[in-house]
Enzyme design. Structure first.
Site, PDB file in Angstrom:
ATOM      1  N   ASP A 314      41.049 -38.555  39.610  1.00 53.56           N
ATOM      2  CA  ASP A 314      42.478 -38.320  39.458  1.00 53.56           C
ATOM      3  C   ASP A 314      42.693 -37.438  38.232  1.00 53.56           C
ATOM      4  O   ASP A 314      41.852 -37.406  37.324  1.00 53.56           O
ATOM      5  CB  ASP A 314      43.204 -39.656  39.300  1.00 53.56           C
ATOM      6  N   ASP A 513      43.600 -44.466  37.429  1.00 53.17           N
ATOM      7  CA  ASP A 513      44.189 -45.311  36.395  1.00 53.17           C
ATOM      8  C   ASP A 513      44.275 -46.775  36.801  1.00 53.17           C
ATOM      9  O   ASP A 513      44.693 -47.608  36.008  1.00 53.17           O
ATOM     10  CB  ASP A 513      45.574 -44.797  35.990  1.00 53.17           C
ATOM     11  N   ASP A 517      46.603 -45.293  41.589  1.00 49.33           N
ATOM     12  CA  ASP A 517      45.520 -44.844  42.452  1.00 49.33           C
ATOM     13  C   ASP A 517      44.812 -45.999  43.149  1.00 49.33           C
ATOM     14  O   ASP A 517      43.704 -45.811  43.672  1.00 49.33           O
ATOM     15  CB  ASP A 517      44.499 -44.044  41.641  1.00 49.33           C
TER      16      ASP A 517
END
Length: 766
Positions: A314, A513, A517
């Site tokens: 991410d 995180d 996610d």
């Protein structure tokens, strides 16, 4: 010496079993020396029978669950020794088994030490303020909004907000860093940290079950209880090992006519290395990771982590710091910047997204009064819509705000500035008309480029960045981080699909995180949540939580997982190989049963000590660099000489060209630079630099040269965007601005090539 001994209901038996079998052997030996052979035989038989009964009970429990086990060989060895009247052999085998179980008990506790420390230090009570008095209550009874007091040396029991002026805290249990940190009034405190100063007051923002440390404890408990697939594989080995052992023992007896050879084979065939080495290594690796602030949920996760070859990252909060800051407010339609920020911040109060929080912080820092939003609707990955006072406000991506309407020249100009500045932005629409845009910055973590380089050196073949941001903005972050593959403009569902589609090409690892996610983390073979704050939310979605908010801990997690698995396999292969050789020696009559029992105990100790190496793992260097590599790289530099000459030419006179000619010239030049120069630098980064680093001193000696690569990529991307703008409208961009960028690129590339060639000459000692 079975895996069953590691379960909670029998673990307490292991030390007493060692005492009983040891006493039986000792009393029998003394009796034999005193001339009392019957008492000696009875004592030896009693000690071995105790062990046989324990093995029978454990075997029955395993069979009731439909499991088999290599325990059968150990049980047969004791029964055979007793049947043949070999009382001393039976006693020695029983002591061997008991000592192995006890050794496993103590080494497992040693390996679990960090995990037990995490669980044992969890607070059970809190001091709750009740008027002017303090009242001690179970931590489960603390509610959000209540004020608690934490005294010197006490653990913060729940997540909260600091009400005292400042606090000195020990956060090593979460971060692995021993140095104390200072937090100021109003700052967020995580449960699990220790107060090192005066008593502090905290307003609870989470219950104990929802707090950070509760998630940490759940993960630690799961790790202690887990059995990895590689551990469970030992049970299946019994289907082959037990019949093979009986066959060798039967053949030895049949061909030699000596029953004692069969007994000797059974004694040395006890597969303790297989039973002991794997669980000790796995737990040791998990404990080693916990010591570094990396919580691995279970042994299965550790094994999967050791196998990954594809990595998905991410962007916000993972590759970048996650500390989004408002850079500027762009306005249109005669609105004031402060009014646009007030509308956006009022609406953003309804969201916990990092960008929304940054907008609210920016408005509060400017002391702009905010209103309570009404009828708020949030579309993940798109934006917010609602009412602020009498106005309808939309905040988010341009496509969400305009909802299919005409973008307009003003919005195009804002997007272009965002692209050039490599920043993100949220657009604001009020009552159906564009009102402005908020531009944000979120810097790449300082350690990110180094981590990406080392991930490649560790064998990660594919590194992909997943983000919901626009591609133009995300490309700058990807280049700065050193990532080649980018997927932008994704919704949470798109991220899940991207991870799932890659599953056919090998095991996948997703890093995020731990909150936003969570679906993608759950979709990957291994999900890694960054930061202790995500431990609670990620306890189901992610298998690994990096408690310290540092990406380089991911490298340690991968290295620990791979080396732990390698140590477990090596211990099993070595131990089983030695046991097999001992079986052959016993079958041919070269190893008596009594000596075989002693030899098997030595093998067990060696295997366990080897497996304990998983508690202290060090990174391994990359492979060496050959002279052919250096020759190839110097040849590539020479081949790029003509292209660099063209770059130097136009860096000195591009601004004097007519607009149409300038557009065509820049197009040809940029195409060649991206095709030849960029590909050369990417190959250097992927293949050469890991090899070079192995011959230099320091952890990341080539980091300055790697920074040069990323700056070259960034300048090439900007030139590509300028080329596209000139193609669309030759008069849209001052040519002096393009020439300035060409000068910067020319200077940087020549300096970078000179530095590389000087390094190559220093290393070429043929």
């Amino acid at each position: 010496m079975t895996q069953e001994s590691a379960t909670s209901w029998t673990r307490w038996l292991d030390p007493p079993l060692l005492v009983l079998t040891g006493l039986g052997l000792l009393v029998g030996g003394l009796s034999y020396q005193l001339g009392w052979p019957d008492i000696a035989a009875g004592s030896w038989a009693a000690g071995s029978l105790v062990m046989a009964v324990v093995l029978c009970v454990e075997m029955a429990r395993r069979l009731s669950r439909g499991e088999t086990g290599v325990d059968l060989v150990a049980l047969l060895a004791i029964i055979a020794a007793l049947a043949f009247g070999q009382w001393l052999v039976a006693a020695v085998v029983a002591l061997m088994l008991a000592s192995g179980r006890a050794l496993e008990y103590y080494t497992s506790r040693r390996a679990e030490r960090e995990l037990r420390m995490l669980v044992d230090r969890a607070p059970h009570f809190a001091w709750l303020e009740d008027g002017e008095a303090l009242r001690q209550v179970p931590v489960e009874q603390v509610r959000v909004g209540q004020v608690i007091r934490v005294r010197l040396g006490e653990v913060v029991p729940v997540d909260g907000r600091l009400l005292s002026g400042s606090a000195s805290l020990d956060e090593s249990a979460l971060s692995g860093e021993p140095l104390p940190v200072t937090r100021s009034e109003g700052g967020a405190l995580r449960s699990g940290v220790v107060n090192l100063g005066d008593p502090i007051r905290i307003e609870a923002t989470q219950t104990s079950a929802q707090s950070t440390y509760a998630g940490v404890v759940r993960l630690a408990e799961a790790a202690r209880r887990s059995r990895a697939p590689f551990v469970r594989l030992a049970d299946r080995y019994a289907l082959l090992f037990v019949p093979a052992t009986l066959l060798v023992a039967g053949l030895a007896w049949q061909l030699s006519g000596d029953a004692m050879r069969a007994l000797a084979v059974l004694v040395v065939a006890t597969p303790c290395p297989l039973i002991l080495a794997v669980p000790i290594a796995i737990v040791g690796g998990i404990s080693r990771a916990a010591r570094r602030g990396i919580l691995i949920k279970d042994g299965a996760t550790l094994e999967a982590l050791a196998n990954v070859r594809q990595l998905f990252l991410d962007k916000t909060g993972t590759l970048t710091s996650g500390q989004v800051r408002l850079q500027s407010v762009e306005v249109t339609g005669g609105h004031e910047a402060s009014q646009v920020l007030a509308w956006a911040a009022s609406l953003a109060q309804a969201s916990v997204h990092p960008i929304s929080e940054a907008i609210v912080r920016a408005a509060q820092s400017q002391r702009i009064p905010l209103q309570a939003p009404q009828a708020v609707e949030e579309i993940p990955g798109a934006g917010l819509a609602g009412r602020v006072g009498e106005h309808g406000v939309r905040l988010g991506t341009l496509s969400f705000v305009r909802a299919g309407g005409d973008v307009g020249r003003w919005a195009e100009d804002v997007l272009r500035r965002m692209d050039y500045a490599a920043c993100g932005g949220s657009f604001v629409e009020v009552d159906g008309a564009p009102a402005g845009a908020l531009l944000f910055t979120d810097q790449v973590r300082r350690e990110t480029p180094r981590v990406v380089r080392r991930l490649r050196a560790l064998g990660i073949a594919r590194i992909v960045m997943l983000t919901g941001d626009r591609r133009e903005t995300a490309e700058m972050i990807a280049l700065a981080a050193g990532i080649d593959e980018l997927r932008a403009g994704l919704t949470p569902a798109d991220k899940v699909r991207a991870v799932q589609e890659a599953g056919g090409a090998g095991p996948t690892l997703m890093v995020g995180d731990g909150i936003n996610d969570a679906p993608a983390l759950a979709a990957a073979d291994v999900g890694v949540a960054m930061g202790a704050a995500g431990a609670s939310a990620s306890s189901e979605a992610a298998g690994v939580v990096v408690l310290m908010d540092r990406l380089d801990r991911l490298l340690e997690a991968l290295d620990i997982a791979r080396r732990t698995k390698a140590i477990a396999r090596q211990a099993v292969m070595a131990g089983m190989g030695l046991s097999f050789l001992a079986m052959l020696a016993a079958a041919f009559g070269y190893l008596p049963a009594l000596a075989g029992a002693v030899l098997q105990e030595i093998i067990d100790v060696m295997v366990i000590l080897y497996a304990l190496r998983a508690l202290g793992l060090n990174p391994r260097p990359a492979g060496p660099l050959s002279g052919d590599d250096l020759d190839h790289l110097q040849e590539e530099h020479e081949a790029l000489g003509q292209l660099l000459g063209r770059l130097r030419q136009w860096a000195g006179g591009f601004a004097q060209l007519p607009p149409q000619e300038a557009s065509a010239t820049l197009s040809d030049l940029v195409d060649d630079l991206q095709r030849l120069l960029a590909e050369h630098e990417r190959n250097d980064e992927r293949t050469l630099y890991p090899k070079l680093a192995s011959r230099l001193v320091g952890e990341e000696p080539l980091l300055p040269l790697s920074y040069g690569h990323r700056e070259i990529f960034r300048l090439l991307l900007l030139l590509g965007r300028m080329r596209d703008d000139l193609r669309r409208d030759p008069g849209s961009l001052p040519l002096e601005e393009v020439q300035t960028l060409l000068i910067r690129l020319d200077t940087l590339v020549r300096l970078h090539f000179d530095q590389e060639e000087e390094l190559y000459r220093c290393l070429d000692q043929r």
